[in-house]
Design a protein around this motif. Sequence first.
Motif, PDB file in Angstrom:
ATOM      1  N   LYS A 122       1.042   2.043  -8.318  1.00 25.76           N
ATOM      2  CA  LYS A 122      -0.209   2.784  -9.061  1.00 25.76           C
ATOM      3  C   LYS A 122      -0.070   4.272  -8.668  1.00 25.76           C
ATOM      4  O   LYS A 122      -1.033   4.788  -9.068  1.00 25.76           O
ATOM      5  CB  LYS A 122      -1.556   2.223  -8.771  1.00 25.76           C
ATOM      6  CG  LYS A 122      -1.785   0.655  -9.671  1.00 25.76           C
ATOM      7  CD  LYS A 122      -2.522   0.997 -10.722  1.00 25.76           C
ATOM      8  CE  LYS A 122      -2.322  -0.291 -11.554  1.00 25.76           C
ATOM      9  NZ  LYS A 122      -3.382  -0.875 -12.366  1.00 25.76           N
ATOM     10  N   CYS A 123       0.620   4.762  -7.506  1.00 23.77           N
ATOM     11  CA  CYS A 123       0.581   5.716  -6.844  1.00 23.77           C
ATOM     12  C   CYS A 123       1.831   6.660  -6.866  1.00 23.77           C
ATOM     13  O   CYS A 123       2.165   7.383  -7.769  1.00 23.77           O
ATOM     14  CB  CYS A 123       0.086   5.701  -5.271  1.00 23.77           C
ATOM     15  SG  CYS A 123      -0.428   6.858  -4.693  1.00 23.77           S
ATOM     16  N   HIS A 124       2.799   6.366  -5.818  1.00 20.93           N
ATOM     17  CA  HIS A 124       3.786   7.249  -5.765  1.00 20.93           C
ATOM     18  C   HIS A 124       5.316   6.756  -6.424  1.00 20.93           C
ATOM     19  O   HIS A 124       6.117   7.284  -6.573  1.00 20.93           O
ATOM     20  CB  HIS A 124       4.070   7.670  -4.231  1.00 20.93           C
ATOM     21  CG  HIS A 124       3.449   9.042  -4.019  1.00 20.93           C
ATOM     22  ND1 HIS A 124       2.069   9.051  -3.623  1.00 20.93           N
ATOM     23  CD2 HIS A 124       3.829  10.217  -3.915  1.00 20.93           C
ATOM     24  CE1 HIS A 124       1.840  10.297  -3.402  1.00 20.93           C
ATOM     25  NE2 HIS A 124       2.661  11.119  -3.636  1.00 20.93           N
ATOM     26  N   MET A 125       5.149   5.307  -6.848  1.00 21.62           N
ATOM     27  CA  MET A 125       6.453   4.918  -7.367  1.00 21.62           C
ATOM     28  C   MET A 125       7.035   5.823  -8.574  1.00 21.62           C
ATOM     29  O   MET A 125       8.378   6.068  -8.266  1.00 21.62           O
ATOM     30  CB  MET A 125       6.381   3.716  -8.128  1.00 21.62           C
ATOM     31  CG  MET A 125       7.388   2.745  -8.240  1.00 21.62           C
ATOM     32  SD  MET A 125       7.183   0.962  -8.304  1.00 21.62           S
ATOM     33  CE  MET A 125       7.205   0.721 -10.107  1.00 21.62           C
ATOM     34  N   PRO A 180       0.854  -1.203  -0.119  1.00 25.91           N
ATOM     35  CA  PRO A 180      -0.056   0.051   0.003  1.00 25.91           C
ATOM     36  C   PRO A 180       0.888   1.154   0.099  1.00 25.91           C
ATOM     37  O   PRO A 180       1.948   1.188   0.669  1.00 25.91           O
ATOM     38  CB  PRO A 180      -0.861  -0.205   1.286  1.00 25.91           C
ATOM     39  CG  PRO A 180      -0.243  -1.295   2.026  1.00 25.91           C
ATOM     40  CD  PRO A 180       0.699  -1.995   1.125  1.00 25.91           C
ATOM     41  N   CYS A 181       0.423   2.184  -0.909  1.00 28.08           N
ATOM     42  CA  CYS A 181       1.296   3.286  -0.795  1.00 28.08           C
ATOM     43  C   CYS A 181       1.568   4.061   0.521  1.00 28.08           C
ATOM     44  O   CYS A 181       0.485   4.433   1.151  1.00 28.08           O
ATOM     45  CB  CYS A 181       0.716   4.378  -1.923  1.00 28.08           C
ATOM     46  SG  CYS A 181       1.990   5.700  -2.313  1.00 28.08           S
ATOM     47  N   TRP A 182       2.489   4.707   0.699  1.00 30.73           N
ATOM     48  CA  TRP A 182       2.914   5.307   1.842  1.00 30.73           C
ATOM     49  C   TRP A 182       2.217   6.715   2.246  1.00 30.73           C
ATOM     50  O   TRP A 182       1.792   7.162   3.334  1.00 30.73           O
ATOM     51  CB  TRP A 182       4.547   5.741   2.041  1.00 30.73           C
ATOM     52  CG  TRP A 182       5.044   6.668   0.973  1.00 30.73           C
ATOM     53  CD1 TRP A 182       5.611   6.147  -0.258  1.00 30.73           C
ATOM     54  CD2 TRP A 182       4.880   8.106   0.819  1.00 30.73           C
ATOM     55  NE1 TRP A 182       5.968   7.156  -0.984  1.00 30.73           N
ATOM     56  CE2 TRP A 182       5.537   8.141  -0.531  1.00 30.73           C
ATOM     57  CE3 TRP A 182       4.378   8.898   1.428  1.00 30.73           C
ATOM     58  CZ2 TRP A 182       5.396   9.795  -0.959  1.00 30.73           C
ATOM     59  CZ3 TRP A 182       4.298  10.351   1.169  1.00 30.73           C
ATOM     60  CH2 TRP A 182       5.062  10.540  -0.059  1.00 30.73           C
ATOM     61  N   CYS A 183       1.677   7.269   1.181  1.00 28.77           N
ATOM     62  CA  CYS A 183       1.040   8.349   1.280  1.00 28.77           C
ATOM     63  C   CYS A 183      -0.474   8.298   1.835  1.00 28.77           C
ATOM     64  O   CYS A 183      -0.956   9.338   2.363  1.00 28.77           O
ATOM     65  CB  CYS A 183       0.860   9.134  -0.412  1.00 28.77           C
ATOM     66  SG  CYS A 183      -0.409   8.326  -1.325  1.00 28.77           S
ATOM     67  N   GLY A 184      -0.866   7.008   2.058  1.00 26.83           N
ATOM     68  CA  GLY A 184      -2.168   6.595   2.603  1.00 26.83           C
ATOM     69  C   GLY A 184      -3.414   7.142   1.424  1.00 26.83           C
ATOM     70  O   GLY A 184      -4.641   7.076   2.079  1.00 26.83           O
ATOM     71  N   SER A 185      -3.166   6.960   0.392  1.00 25.69           N
ATOM     72  CA  SER A 185      -4.278   7.024  -0.475  1.00 25.69           C
ATOM     73  C   SER A 185      -5.200   5.876  -0.824  1.00 25.69           C
ATOM     74  O   SER A 185      -6.320   5.919  -1.409  1.00 25.69           O
ATOM     75  CB  SER A 185      -3.730   7.158  -2.293  1.00 25.69           C
ATOM     76  OG  SER A 185      -3.054   6.311  -2.433  1.00 25.69           O
ATOM     77  N   GLY A 186      -4.466   4.737  -0.124  1.00 24.96           N
ATOM     78  CA  GLY A 186      -5.195   3.529  -0.364  1.00 24.96           C
ATOM     79  C   GLY A 186      -4.926   2.483  -1.593  1.00 24.96           C
ATOM     80  O   GLY A 186      -5.289   1.514  -1.590  1.00 24.96           O
TER      81      GLY A 186
END
Length: 382
Positions: free
Chosen positions: A44-47, A33-39
Amino acid sequence: MINVPQHPFRVSEIDENDPFVVNALKKHKHYDPCWCGSGKKYKKCHMHREQEKPFTLGKLRKLQRDVFWRKRGCMYPKSSPSACNGKIIDSHTIQRKGPLSKIVDEAGHVMHFESSSDSPGLEAQSIGWRKASTFPGYCSRHDSELVGPIERMAFDGQHEHSVLHAFRNVCNEIYRKQALIESLRFQKGILDRGRDLDRQIDIQYSCNANIKAHSKSLAETESLRAYIERGIVDGNYDAFESACFMFEGDISVVSSSVFQCEFDFEGNKLVDMWDLSIDAELLSHSIVNTENGGAIVFVWQKGGTHAKRVVESFRNIPDDEKGDVFVQYCFVNCENTYFSASWWESLNPKQRAQITSYARALYYEGGAFTANKKRLVGWNFT
Ligand SMILES: [Zn+2]
Ligand SMILES: [Zn+2]
């Protein structure tokens, strides 16, 4: 004088030992799960966030506007597909046949503070009165049901009407809070495109902190709405207190909102807004028109000691200073504040600079409100 901060945004310091930061700096696997907390999954998020192309300011503003002003359904008590009729329309939070009509110029414009493309801060600008102070809050049937009782006659201090004004303010506030939270969630996905990891962490941290604070205040506002709805359904408004301050004179500035009682008018701090363990009390204010001028109407839940304190501290202000102080209070606290072009033109440059700095401040840090020697409005309180 009240203390208006130099920077409109409160800067939150991040401790590098904060678990959020520690976690963000760890190595992540694609499907974590992404570290930013987006779920979302990291992949698919911060990579690849640092390699993503940043959006232009214009595109960011447009995307945000679309998220913010999304229609969110009818907010009338007991609204349902069978009870509602017509599309969700733009409802006025300031009565269009009432106070708003007092500040419209011949071309059909009123003024308010808005961001402009050629200035970093908000600027006083004119807007068509149809668009002023609206939010897509009710279906057309329920808009007229709610507006009917308060629009049919001039305000005379009746408690029930005061509470109905407050209800509209509460619905508007809920709409805006929901919109703001959705915008912040949306911003988490785009604001840090192309930024390095340190900056990404700053942005995500601050979005998360704001989402948390606004979600709490949304819950408080929703609980107030539930109380008022019960009052409307039962036709009993005993759970609320109201105070009206009637004045004679041209209205020239109108405002309506509901917000947390952080300071009273004398500058005493009542609650620390950033301590999320404490519930803040809410106070609604509206400027309404009366037969001979206007009235400032406050509404709060019965038993609210902070709200009562704010209203009492307003009562303690000498009558000839009340109008000047209240206008300052509206600009510093409430973006839902509109004024006539003729009033704005009547101010001197110093007064305009004061009002502009208040409108640009997204919060203030206490301090007693003091009246200007040259009063901003000529309201005679009786
Ligand atoms: Zn992420
Ligand atoms: Zn409806």
